[in-house]
Structure formats: C-alpha cells, structure tokens
Design a protein around this motif. Structure first.
Motif, PDB file in Angstrom:
ATOM      1  N   GLY A 178      -3.062  -7.769  -5.325  1.00 21.16           N
ATOM      2  CA  GLY A 178      -3.471  -6.725  -6.380  1.00 21.16           C
ATOM      3  C   GLY A 178      -4.499  -5.708  -5.893  1.00 21.16           C
ATOM      4  N   GLU A 179      -5.552  -6.317  -4.928  1.00 24.90           N
ATOM      5  CA  GLU A 179      -6.437  -5.396  -4.852  1.00 24.90           C
ATOM      6  C   GLU A 179      -5.767  -4.199  -3.726  1.00 24.90           C
ATOM      7  OE1 GLU A 179      -9.009  -7.962  -2.624  1.00 24.90           O
ATOM      8  OE2 GLU A 179      -9.653  -8.980  -4.317  1.00 24.90           O
ATOM      9  N   VAL A 180      -5.014  -4.655  -3.213  1.00 22.81           N
ATOM     10  CA  VAL A 180      -4.256  -3.529  -2.208  1.00 22.81           C
ATOM     11  C   VAL A 180      -3.614  -2.470  -3.187  1.00 22.81           C
ATOM     12  CG1 VAL A 180      -2.457  -3.174  -0.556  1.00 22.81           C
ATOM     13  CG2 VAL A 180      -3.939  -4.949  -0.110  1.00 22.81           C
ATOM     14  N   VAL A 181      -2.933  -2.917  -4.263  1.00 23.98           N
ATOM     15  CA  VAL A 181      -2.173  -2.027  -5.141  1.00 23.98           C
ATOM     16  C   VAL A 181      -3.145  -1.260  -5.742  1.00 23.98           C
ATOM     17  CG1 VAL A 181      -0.809  -1.776  -7.205  1.00 23.98           C
ATOM     18  CG2 VAL A 181       0.069  -3.320  -5.142  1.00 23.98           C
ATOM     19  N   ALA A 182      -4.320  -1.782  -6.276  1.00 25.21           N
ATOM     20  CA  ALA A 182      -5.361  -1.171  -7.073  1.00 25.21           C
ATOM     21  C   ALA A 182      -5.907  -0.135  -6.293  1.00 25.21           C
ATOM     22  CB  ALA A 182      -6.234  -2.230  -7.905  1.00 25.21           C
ATOM     23  N   ASP A 183      -6.457  -0.465  -5.061  1.00 26.35           N
ATOM     24  CA  ASP A 183      -6.840   0.403  -4.211  1.00 26.35           C
ATOM     25  C   ASP A 183      -6.181   1.425  -4.012  1.00 26.35           C
ATOM     26  OD1 ASP A 183      -9.379  -1.237  -4.024  1.00 26.35           O
ATOM     27  OD2 ASP A 183      -8.891  -2.100  -2.254  1.00 26.35           O
ATOM     28  N   ALA A 184      -4.792   1.395  -3.475  1.00 30.19           N
ATOM     29  CA  ALA A 184      -3.916   2.767  -3.263  1.00 30.19           C
ATOM     30  C   ALA A 184      -3.796   3.373  -4.540  1.00 30.19           C
ATOM     31  CB  ALA A 184      -2.660   2.030  -2.884  1.00 30.19           C
ATOM     32  N   LEU A 185      -3.886   3.032  -5.876  1.00 27.86           N
ATOM     33  CA  LEU A 185      -3.863   3.982  -6.964  1.00 27.86           C
ATOM     34  C   LEU A 185      -5.213   4.282  -7.273  1.00 27.86           C
ATOM     35  CD1 LEU A 185      -1.408   1.392  -8.937  1.00 27.86           C
ATOM     36  CD2 LEU A 185      -0.837   3.505  -7.712  1.00 27.86           C
ATOM     37  N   GLY A 186      -6.321   3.981  -6.782  1.00 26.01           N
ATOM     38  CA  GLY A 186      -7.658   4.410  -7.117  1.00 26.01           C
ATOM     39  C   GLY A 186      -8.124   3.802  -8.513  1.00 26.01           C
ATOM     40  N   ARG A 187      -7.786   2.529  -8.591  1.00 24.85           N
ATOM     41  CA  ARG A 187      -8.275   1.739  -9.645  1.00 24.85           C
ATOM     42  C   ARG A 187      -9.124   0.506  -9.090  1.00 24.85           C
ATOM     43  NH1 ARG A 187      -2.290   0.724 -12.563  1.00 24.85           N
ATOM     44  NH2 ARG A 187      -1.781   2.856 -12.440  1.00 24.85           N
ATOM     45  N   ASP A 188      -9.761   0.050 -10.098  1.00 26.40           N
ATOM     46  CA  ASP A 188     -10.624  -1.270  -9.806  1.00 26.40           C
ATOM     47  C   ASP A 188      -9.772  -2.442 -10.408  1.00 26.40           C
ATOM     48  OD1 ASP A 188     -12.534  -3.320  -9.635  1.00 26.40           O
ATOM     49  OD2 ASP A 188     -14.036  -2.062 -10.342  1.00 26.40           O
TER      50      ASP A 188
ATOM     51  N   ASP B 264       0.928  -1.297  -0.051  1.00 19.53           N
ATOM     52  CA  ASP B 264      -0.064   0.014  -0.020  1.00 19.53           C
ATOM     53  C   ASP B 264       0.928   1.355   0.132  1.00 19.53           C
ATOM     54  OD1 ASP B 264      -2.885   1.363   0.602  1.00 19.53           O
ATOM     55  OD2 ASP B 264      -1.325   2.227   2.084  1.00 19.53           O
ATOM     56  N   MET B 265       1.877   1.209   0.760  1.00 22.36           N
ATOM     57  CA  MET B 265       2.871   2.364   0.950  1.00 22.36           C
ATOM     58  C   MET B 265       3.431   2.307  -0.449  1.00 22.36           C
ATOM     59  SD  MET B 265       6.224   2.895   3.644  1.00 22.36           S
ATOM     60  CE  MET B 265       4.952   2.375   5.104  1.00 22.36           C
TER      61      MET B 265
ATOM     62  N   ALA C  70       2.778   1.602  -3.249  1.00 19.19           N
ATOM     63  CA  ALA C  70       1.895   1.810  -4.684  1.00 19.19           C
ATOM     64  C   ALA C  70       1.490   3.191  -4.416  1.00 19.19           C
ATOM     65  CB  ALA C  70       0.696   0.929  -4.753  1.00 19.19           C
ATOM     66  N   ARG C  71       1.502   3.947  -3.179  1.00 16.75           N
ATOM     67  CA  ARG C  71       0.995   5.313  -3.201  1.00 16.75           C
ATOM     68  C   ARG C  71       1.992   6.149  -3.680  1.00 16.75           C
ATOM     69  NH1 ARG C  71      -3.757   5.844  -0.467  1.00 16.75           N
ATOM     70  NH2 ARG C  71      -4.439   3.783   0.417  1.00 16.75           N
ATOM     71  N   ALA C  72       3.411   5.763  -3.366  1.00 19.04           N
ATOM     72  CA  ALA C  72       4.510   6.538  -3.474  1.00 19.04           C
ATOM     73  C   ALA C  72       4.834   6.298  -5.138  1.00 19.04           C
ATOM     74  CB  ALA C  72       5.588   6.069  -2.842  1.00 19.04           C
ATOM     75  N   LEU C  73       4.762   5.127  -5.621  1.00 20.71           N
ATOM     76  CA  LEU C  73       5.280   4.918  -6.974  1.00 20.71           C
ATOM     77  C   LEU C  73       4.070   5.015  -7.938  1.00 20.71           C
ATOM     78  CD1 LEU C  73       7.605   1.855  -5.901  1.00 20.71           C
ATOM     79  CD2 LEU C  73       8.071   4.216  -6.272  1.00 20.71           C
ATOM     80  N   ASN C  74       3.117   5.831  -7.832  1.00 26.29           N
ATOM     81  CA  ASN C  74       1.948   5.983  -8.535  1.00 26.29           C
ATOM     82  C   ASN C  74       2.042   6.436 -10.059  1.00 26.29           C
ATOM     83  OD1 ASN C  74       2.500   8.650  -8.126  1.00 26.29           O
ATOM     84  ND2 ASN C  74       0.489   9.086  -6.964  1.00 26.29           N
ATOM     85  N   GLN C  75       3.174   6.789 -10.376  1.00 25.05           N
ATOM     86  CA  GLN C  75       3.467   7.296 -11.796  1.00 25.05           C
ATOM     87  C   GLN C  75       4.904   6.811 -12.385  1.00 25.05           C
ATOM     88  OE1 GLN C  75       3.046  11.781 -12.196  1.00 25.05           O
ATOM     89  NE2 GLN C  75       1.408  11.886 -10.628  1.00 25.05           N
ATOM     90  N   GLY C  76       4.672   6.341 -13.754  1.00 28.96           N
ATOM     91  CA  GLY C  76       5.791   6.050 -14.213  1.00 28.96           C
ATOM     92  C   GLY C  76       6.271   4.564 -13.867  1.00 28.96           C
ATOM     93  N   TYR C  77       5.479   3.763 -13.255  1.00 29.35           N
ATOM     94  CA  TYR C  77       5.993   2.354 -12.781  1.00 29.35           C
ATOM     95  C   TYR C  77       4.956   1.371 -13.314  1.00 29.35           C
ATOM     96  CZ  TYR C  77       9.641   4.267  -9.908  1.00 29.35           C
ATOM     97  OH  TYR C  77      10.462   5.219  -9.508  1.00 29.35           O
ATOM     98  N   ASP C  78       5.401   0.299 -14.046  1.00 30.52           N
ATOM     99  CA  ASP C  78       4.380  -0.869 -14.395  1.00 30.52           C
ATOM    100  C   ASP C  78       4.423  -1.785 -13.322  1.00 30.52           C
ATOM    101  OD1 ASP C  78       4.153   0.274 -16.990  1.00 30.52           O
ATOM    102  OD2 ASP C  78       5.943  -0.578 -17.608  1.00 30.52           O
TER     103      ASP C  78
ATOM    104  N   ILE D  13       8.955  -6.291  -3.994  1.00 32.14           N
ATOM    105  CA  ILE D  13       8.465  -6.688  -2.760  1.00 32.14           C
ATOM    106  C   ILE D  13       8.038  -8.162  -2.567  1.00 32.14           C
ATOM    107  CG2 ILE D  13       7.092  -6.033  -0.884  1.00 32.14           C
ATOM    108  CD1 ILE D  13       6.753  -3.257  -1.843  1.00 32.14           C
ATOM    109  N   SER D  14       8.863  -8.889  -2.005  1.00 32.18           N
ATOM    110  CA  SER D  14       8.611 -10.363  -2.013  1.00 32.18           C
ATOM    111  C   SER D  14       8.321 -11.039  -0.863  1.00 32.18           C
ATOM    112  CB  SER D  14       9.859 -11.087  -2.767  1.00 32.18           C
ATOM    113  OG  SER D  14       9.944 -10.853  -4.250  1.00 32.18           O
ATOM    114  N   HIS D  15       7.734 -12.084  -0.739  1.00 33.21           N
ATOM    115  CA  HIS D  15       7.359 -12.887   0.355  1.00 33.21           C
ATOM    116  C   HIS D  15       7.434 -14.388  -0.077  1.00 33.21           C
ATOM    117  CE1 HIS D  15       5.478 -15.370   3.560  1.00 33.21           C
ATOM    118  NE2 HIS D  15       5.751 -14.490   4.330  1.00 33.21           N
ATOM    119  N   LYS D  16       8.407 -15.237   0.561  1.00 37.32           N
ATOM    120  CA  LYS D  16       8.503 -16.595  -0.092  1.00 37.32           C
ATOM    121  C   LYS D  16       8.358 -17.456   1.368  1.00 37.32           C
ATOM    122  CE  LYS D  16      12.128 -15.272  -3.357  1.00 37.32           C
ATOM    123  NZ  LYS D  16      11.104 -15.584  -4.369  1.00 37.32           N
ATOM    124  N   SER D  17       7.316 -18.380   1.125  1.00 32.93           N
ATOM    125  CA  SER D  17       7.179 -19.409   2.338  1.00 32.93           C
ATOM    126  C   SER D  17       8.000 -20.616   2.284  1.00 32.93           C
ATOM    127  CB  SER D  17       5.724 -19.618   2.265  1.00 32.93           C
ATOM    128  OG  SER D  17       5.034 -18.557   2.695  1.00 32.93           O
ATOM    129  N   SER D  18       8.421 -21.096   3.338  1.00 32.34           N
ATOM    130  CA  SER D  18       9.193 -22.291   3.189  1.00 32.34           C
ATOM    131  C   SER D  18       8.548 -23.329   4.202  1.00 32.34           C
ATOM    132  CB  SER D  18      10.658 -22.203   3.840  1.00 32.34           C
ATOM    133  OG  SER D  18      10.470 -21.676   5.459  1.00 32.34           O
TER     134      SER D  18
END
Length: 269
Positions: free
Chosen positions: A173-183, A139-140, A142-150, A231-236
């Motif tokens: 995906g929902e968290v990122v989309a919500d932070a960017l104001g997208r559906d 969430d943090m 996406a709000r900061a990288l809201n322009q120029g990042y795929d 930003i990654s998370h890996k479960s062992s």
C-alpha cells in the motif's frame, strides 16, 4: 577463503526460526553461532538444530549476551517488543540485525532508526526476493494506472498470524500510495460494513483473510472500466523468507551502520 558469517537466530524454536536454522545449516558461507528464545520456551537448553537430526552444538538460550556472543548478524522474526530488546543488545555488542518482524508502531520504527545509527540493520516486512520484485512492479503499475483505476489489496495468512493487515500488504500500500503521490495513512480503508456509500476513488482498500496454514498470499487489484489488472504473489514455503534473510545477512556483513531494506540488498534501489 573467507570465514563463514556467524549467524544468531531469534525465536529459534518457532516455525520461522527452525526454517532459518535449516537454511543456515545448508549453506557453506554461514554458520549458526547462537539461538535465542523466550525464557518460557520448553526448548531452552536444547540443541538448536536437533530437529534436523544433525546437532549444531549451539544450545537455545534466553540469555541475550550468550546468544549473541561471537555473532556478526542476528536474524529476528519475532514480536515488536522482543525485537526492540534484541536490537538494544545487538547495539551493545556490535551485532548487525536482519529484521523480519512486522507490526511496529511509528514510535518503535523511530527507535529502530536510532539503533541503525550505531549498527547495520536491514528491515523489511517480507524477505522474499519475489515479493520485493513485485514491489517494483507495483510502483510501475501505479504510475501508469494513475487515473480511472480503483486499488484494492487482498492478503491471506495462517490462523496464527497476530497482526492485520500483514506488514507486506501495508508495504504494498505504501509503494502504491507513494507512486500516486498519496499518504497511505490518509487514504487507506481497512474494513467495510453496512451501507458504506459509493467508493471514494482516492482510497486504497485492504481486505484480510485468516485461516488454516496459508503461508502468505498477496494480490493488488487495479480495477478499471472494462478491465482489471492483478499483481499477485503466493508463498508455498517459508524457505523463500529464509533464503532472502541470508542474502540480507551477507549484505550486512560487509556494511557499517545504517538502515537498509531489501531494495538495497537486491540492488533495486
């Protein structure tokens, strides 16, 4: 001293069910009160924790009323149809529920919300404490990288997983989309093949890998010009999901009806 929280576990002969049973057996404040499985399971009638070499005295059953008898909380990592049947029984018997099942349709989610008007339900696509901290970081970011990042989301799981993308990937995906104001339903791209044309910068892409015994890997890629952030998370081990589920069960044990998520459990809301 408070009495232990009576826990019932669905899908108790499966990989996650056994991990949950072991986690309960190793705590002082929770106790196994019931173990559920499908009628066709060869484990029906067996002691739920016999695989640990320390019998619990709880037999695996397909009888919902019997499996939920005396339980304060059911933990369910099964399939959507099974979970919904379990929730109806939980509602009837006044048992709260921790739901780790994924793959629900919108109609099924609405059914869960209706049950939550009568019992406490904590539902999350991933019970890992680490994954839910990652959600806040996303969430943090996406709000900061809201322009120029795929933005692309890559997830990998074992060959036995039946839904794709994973519930965790979709939640990311929902968290990122919500932070960017997208559906997310409007901007998600779930597969690419052939001549796709130039990438639409407003989309969020998903890539899915299935193979071997991968527990669960998730990476969200923010690809800009001259740099990329991952930003990654890996479960062992599934043990992280089990421990998060017990935290959720403890949370629900002191709550009334309502639909909660791991942010509520961890105080991140």
């Amino acid at each position: 001293m408070n009495s232990p929280i009576q826990i019932a576990i669905a899908g108790s002969s499966g990989r996650m069910g056994r991990m949950l049973i072991e986690a309960v057996a190793n705590t002082d404040d929770c106790v196994l009160s019931g173990a559920l499985d499908v009628p066709s399971s060869p484990a029906i009638g067996q002691d739920a924790s016999a695989f640990l070499g320390r019998p619990s005295g709880v037999a695996i059953t397909a009888d919902l009323a019997k499996g939920l008898a005396g339980a304060r909380v059911l933990i369910d990592f099964t399939r959507p149809e099974g979970t919904l049947a379990h929730l109806a029984a939980c509602r009837e018997h006044g048992v709260a529920a921790v739901i780790g099942t994924t793959g629900f349709s919108e109609a099924q989610k609405a059914e869960i919300a209706e049950h939550a008007r009568h019992i406490g339900i904590m539902m999350a696509p991933n019970m890992s404490v680490g994954v839910n901290v990652v959600m806040k970081l996303l969430d943090m970011a996406a709000r900061a990288l809201n322009q120029g990042y795929d933005i692309e989301i890559i997830e990998a799981h074992h060959r036995h997983k039946v839904d794709a993308p994973s519930g965790t990937a979709l939640k990311m995906g929902e968290v990122v989309a919500d932070a960017l104001g997208r559906d997310l339903q409007e901007c998600a791209v779930y597969g690419r093949e052939g001549v796709t044309g130039e990438r639409d910068p407003s989309t969020i892409g998903f890539a899915t890998v299935r193979g071997g015994d991968i527990i669960g890997d998730h990476t969200v890629l923010f690809a800009g010009t001259g740099e990329r952030i991952e930003i990654s998370h890996k479960s062992s081990s599934r043990a992280t999901y089990a421990q998060g589920s017990l935290r959720a069960a403890r949370f629900l044990a002191s709550r009334g009806p309502g639909l909660f998520d791991m942010n509520d459990v961890l105080g991140l809301a």
